[in-house]
Scaffold this motif. Structure first.
Motif, PDB file in Angstrom:
ATOM      1  N   ILE A  10       0.139   1.931   1.998  1.00  0.00           N
ATOM      2  CA  ILE A  10      -0.650   0.696   2.125  1.00  0.00           C
ATOM      3  C   ILE A  10       0.498  -0.444   2.385  1.00  0.00           C
ATOM      4  O   ILE A  10       0.538  -1.240   2.153  1.00  0.00           O
ATOM      5  CB  ILE A  10      -1.796   0.375   1.139  1.00  0.00           C
ATOM      6  CG1 ILE A  10      -2.535  -0.444   1.580  1.00  0.00           C
ATOM      7  CG2 ILE A  10      -1.566   0.515  -0.479  1.00  0.00           C
ATOM      8  CD1 ILE A  10      -2.643  -0.420   2.437  1.00  0.00           C
ATOM      9  N   ARG A  13       2.696  -0.643   4.463  1.00  0.00           N
ATOM     10  CA  ARG A  13       1.902  -1.723   5.764  1.00  0.00           C
ATOM     11  C   ARG A  13       1.966  -3.391   4.882  1.00  0.00           C
ATOM     12  O   ARG A  13       1.681  -4.629   5.496  1.00  0.00           O
ATOM     13  CB  ARG A  13       0.551  -1.102   5.805  1.00  0.00           C
ATOM     14  CG  ARG A  13       0.401  -0.148   6.792  1.00  0.00           C
ATOM     15  CD  ARG A  13      -1.142   0.490   6.636  1.00  0.00           C
ATOM     16  NE  ARG A  13      -1.373   1.671   7.263  1.00  0.00           N
ATOM     17  CZ  ARG A  13      -2.029   2.038   7.691  1.00  0.00           C
ATOM     18  NH1 ARG A  13      -2.632   1.651   8.300  1.00  0.00           N
ATOM     19  NH2 ARG A  13      -1.755   3.762   8.177  1.00  0.00           N
ATOM     20  N   ALA A  14       1.544  -3.271   4.115  1.00  0.00           N
ATOM     21  CA  ALA A  14       1.278  -4.722   2.901  1.00  0.00           C
ATOM     22  C   ALA A  14       2.671  -5.565   3.358  1.00  0.00           C
ATOM     23  O   ALA A  14       3.217  -6.987   3.588  1.00  0.00           O
ATOM     24  CB  ALA A  14       0.764  -4.796   1.534  1.00  0.00           C
ATOM     25  N   LYS A  15       3.896  -4.892   3.075  1.00  0.00           N
ATOM     26  CA  LYS A  15       5.552  -5.241   3.076  1.00  0.00           C
ATOM     27  C   LYS A  15       5.471  -6.130   4.200  1.00  0.00           C
ATOM     28  O   LYS A  15       6.335  -6.808   4.585  1.00  0.00           O
ATOM     29  CB  LYS A  15       6.365  -4.454   3.046  1.00  0.00           C
ATOM     30  CG  LYS A  15       7.774  -4.750   2.743  1.00  0.00           C
ATOM     31  CD  LYS A  15       8.314  -4.316   1.412  1.00  0.00           C
ATOM     32  CE  LYS A  15      10.336  -4.928   1.699  1.00  0.00           C
ATOM     33  NZ  LYS A  15      11.007  -6.399   2.003  1.00  0.00           N
ATOM     34  N   ILE A  17       3.144  -7.550   6.388  1.00  0.00           N
ATOM     35  CA  ILE A  17       2.839  -8.435   6.427  1.00  0.00           C
ATOM     36  C   ILE A  17       3.558  -9.162   5.822  1.00  0.00           C
ATOM     37  O   ILE A  17       3.852 -10.477   6.113  1.00  0.00           O
ATOM     38  CB  ILE A  17       1.478  -8.389   6.075  1.00  0.00           C
ATOM     39  CG1 ILE A  17       0.499  -7.167   6.740  1.00  0.00           C
ATOM     40  CG2 ILE A  17       0.739  -9.819   5.903  1.00  0.00           C
ATOM     41  CD1 ILE A  17      -0.934  -7.174   5.745  1.00  0.00           C
ATOM     42  N   GLU A  18       4.175  -9.316   4.283  1.00  0.00           N
ATOM     43  CA  GLU A  18       5.192 -10.316   3.754  1.00  0.00           C
ATOM     44  C   GLU A  18       6.186 -10.294   4.084  1.00  0.00           C
ATOM     45  O   GLU A  18       6.438 -11.148   4.504  1.00  0.00           O
ATOM     46  CB  GLU A  18       5.311  -9.409   3.005  1.00  0.00           C
ATOM     47  CG  GLU A  18       4.139  -9.584   1.251  1.00  0.00           C
ATOM     48  CD  GLU A  18       4.331  -8.560   0.427  1.00  0.00           C
ATOM     49  OE1 GLU A  18       5.364  -8.222  -0.181  1.00  0.00           O
ATOM     50  OE2 GLU A  18       3.968  -8.332  -0.433  1.00  0.00           O
ATOM     51  N   ILE A  41      -6.444  -0.107  -4.249  1.00  0.00           N
ATOM     52  CA  ILE A  41      -5.523  -1.067  -3.250  1.00  0.00           C
ATOM     53  C   ILE A  41      -5.132  -1.884  -4.263  1.00  0.00           C
ATOM     54  O   ILE A  41      -4.286  -1.212  -5.338  1.00  0.00           O
ATOM     55  CB  ILE A  41      -5.240  -1.690  -2.015  1.00  0.00           C
ATOM     56  CG1 ILE A  41      -5.329  -0.855  -0.986  1.00  0.00           C
ATOM     57  CG2 ILE A  41      -4.557  -3.050  -1.846  1.00  0.00           C
ATOM     58  CD1 ILE A  41      -6.185  -1.197   0.575  1.00  0.00           C
TER      59      ILE A  41
END
Length: 71
Positions: A10, A13-15, A17-18, A41
């Motif tokens: 996760i 995946r978040a990175k 998006i960032e 999360i």
């Protein structure tokens, strides 16, 4: 762009998006294995190991009996 990164943690995946590599990502398997995914999360709690054989099982084992996280 929608990004499908099956098997990626996760944080990665978040990175994505960032960093602008994705607008959204999927969490399908994680959501099936973790009924409290958002809370996990948010708190950094470990995720359950997915069990694909039980995701849509109508028997005793299935997506409704995965454990929630307790602190």
């Amino acid at each position: 762009m929608v990004l499908h990164r099956a098997g990626t943690d996760i944080a990665t995946r978040a990175k994505d998006i960032e960093d602008g590599l994705a607008d959204i990502t999927n969490v399908g398997v994680m959501a099936l294995a973790d009924p409290d995914l958002i809370e996990r999360i948010r708190t950094g709690a470990p995720l359950n190991t997915p069990g694909p054989a039980t995701f849509y099982d109508c028997g005793e084992a299935g997506s409704t009996d995965h454990p929630t996280h307790t602190a």
